[in-house]
Design an enzyme around this catalytic site. Structure first.
Site, PDB file in Angstrom:
ATOM      1  N   GLN A 104      45.593  53.264  46.696  1.00 42.75           N
ATOM      2  CA  GLN A 104      44.637  53.133  45.600  1.00 42.75           C
ATOM      3  C   GLN A 104      45.348  53.242  44.252  1.00 42.75           C
ATOM      4  OE1 GLN A 104      40.866  55.558  46.671  1.00 42.75           O
ATOM      5  NE2 GLN A 104      42.483  56.391  47.981  1.00 42.75           N
ATOM      6  N   ASN A 105      46.654  53.498  44.294  1.00 45.09           N
ATOM      7  CA  ASN A 105      47.418  53.706  43.071  1.00 45.09           C
ATOM      8  C   ASN A 105      47.858  52.385  42.458  1.00 45.09           C
ATOM      9  OD1 ASN A 105      47.100  56.399  43.646  1.00 45.09           O
ATOM     10  ND2 ASN A 105      49.138  56.636  44.535  1.00 45.09           N
ATOM     11  N   HIS A 122      43.736  48.561  44.385  1.00 41.32           N
ATOM     12  CA  HIS A 122      43.244  48.480  43.007  1.00 41.32           C
ATOM     13  C   HIS A 122      44.196  47.731  42.087  1.00 41.32           C
ATOM     14  CE1 HIS A 122      40.817  52.334  44.040  1.00 41.32           C
ATOM     15  NE2 HIS A 122      40.108  51.250  44.286  1.00 41.32           N
ATOM     16  N   CYS A 130      47.261  36.803  31.257  1.00 41.50           N
ATOM     17  CA  CYS A 130      46.531  36.319  30.088  1.00 41.50           C
ATOM     18  C   CYS A 130      45.104  35.978  30.485  1.00 41.50           C
ATOM     19  CB  CYS A 130      47.224  35.090  29.510  1.00 41.50           C
ATOM     20  SG  CYS A 130      46.325  34.342  28.121  1.00 41.50           S
ATOM     21  N   CYS A 133      44.960  31.729  29.668  1.00 44.97           N
ATOM     22  CA  CYS A 133      45.733  30.733  30.425  1.00 44.97           C
ATOM     23  C   CYS A 133      46.237  31.253  31.766  1.00 44.97           C
ATOM     24  CB  CYS A 133      46.902  30.219  29.593  1.00 44.97           C
ATOM     25  SG  CYS A 133      48.255  31.419  29.384  1.00 44.97           S
ATOM     26  N   CYS A 153      50.070  31.997  24.108  1.00 43.26           N
ATOM     27  CA  CYS A 153      48.988  31.067  23.774  1.00 43.26           C
ATOM     28  C   CYS A 153      47.971  31.701  22.828  1.00 43.26           C
ATOM     29  CB  CYS A 153      48.286  30.582  25.045  1.00 43.26           C
ATOM     30  SG  CYS A 153      47.140  31.785  25.780  1.00 43.26           S
ATOM     31  N   GLY A 190      46.786  62.525  49.593  1.00 46.22           N
ATOM     32  CA  GLY A 190      46.573  62.602  48.153  1.00 46.22           C
ATOM     33  C   GLY A 190      45.354  61.873  47.644  1.00 46.22           C
ATOM     34  N   ASN A 216      46.474  67.090  51.886  1.00 46.81           N
ATOM     35  CA  ASN A 216      45.886  67.260  50.563  1.00 46.81           C
ATOM     36  C   ASN A 216      46.002  68.717  50.122  1.00 46.81           C
ATOM     37  OD1 ASN A 216      44.749  64.917  49.217  1.00 46.81           O
ATOM     38  ND2 ASN A 216      43.374  64.701  50.975  1.00 46.81           N
TER      39      ASN A 216
END
Length: 250
Positions: A104-105, A122, A130, A133, A153, A190, A216
């Site tokens: 997820q990092n 993610h 951009c 473009c 651009c 984590g 964890n």
């Protein structure tokens, strides 16, 4: 032998006997690299409301505001380096004991440590695109002294990370689900296992018959479902598991 050592032995044994192991990682694995977790004490969401700064609607309306957050994230990530957790997972992959990492990092630290099969749930912040473009840049190619940074651009650049209000990349979602359904062991490291749809991956794996090893600092919503819960930092736990795996393979 201590209770902790018993858990390390059991985790190493499960990895060695697994036909397919997958890892799901969250912000906690990078905390020991100096990147604060988003939701924890001192995390970036204490400073910036994600619904305000990290929402696609805000970015489209006022990219300079979103780039206040993006700039801080990118500058923090540029200073970070992989920690023993990242290197341990990369080594397990090299030993053909880890099929893939679903992360997820957005910090690229798994890849920096040498991991090859990384599914970025993610996206990431090391690449920019951009809005006009679709030209691609790396963050190191672009100055962010003035924000928002612009493409040649004239279009506004954005990180290739998933913003609030955007869908998870379809390919990442499909591949993550496939890996979760096919594995017989999933390492959950984590992450609070609260943010969907990533949080559903351990449950999908469990439903298909896989065992869960959770690492964890504190108990989470997943802990009661896990087969093994190792309480503590991931750097120590994963390093100890790797040492035990290597010892048992001698």
């Amino acid at each position: 032998m201590s209770a902790y050592e018993d858990l390390i032995d059991e985790a190493a044994s499960l990895i060695l006997n697994s036909k397919k192991t997958v890892a799901l990682t969250g912000a906690g694995i990078s905390a020991e690299s100096g990147i604060a977790t988003f939701r924890g004490e001192g995390g970036i969401w204490e400073k910036y409301d994600p619904e305000e700064y990290a929402h696609i609607a805000t970015f489209r309306r006022n990219p300079s505001r979103s780039w206040i957050l993006f700039k801080e994230m990118i500058e923090t990530i540029k200073k970070a380096a992989p920690n023993p957790s990242h290197f341990a997972l990369a080594k397990l992959e090299e030993m053909e004991l880890l099929s893939s990492i679903i992360t997820q990092n957005v910090d690229n630290l798994h890849q920096d440590a040498g991991s090859k099969n990384v599914i970025e749930f993610h996206g990431n912040t090391i690449n920019l695109s951009c809005m006009d473009c679709d030209r691609k840049y790396t963050a190191s190619e672009v100055s962010i002294d003035e924000i928002p940074p612009l493409c040649e651009c004239g279009g506004v650049l954005r990180p290739d990370a998933v913003l609030f209000g955007e869908a998870i990349p379809f390919e990442a979602l499909v591949e993550s689900r496939k890996e979760s359904e096919e594995c017989d062991l999933i390492l959950v490291i984590g992450t609070t296992a609260l943010v969907q749809p990533a949080a559903s991956m351990p449950l999908i794996a469990k439903g298909a018959g896989a065992k869960i090893i959770e690492i964890n600092p504190e108990e989470t919503a997943l802990t009661l479902t896990a087969d093994i819960f190792i309480k503590g930092g991931s750097a120590r736990a994963l390093s100890d598991i790797l040492k035990k795996v290597e010892y048992n393979l001698r």
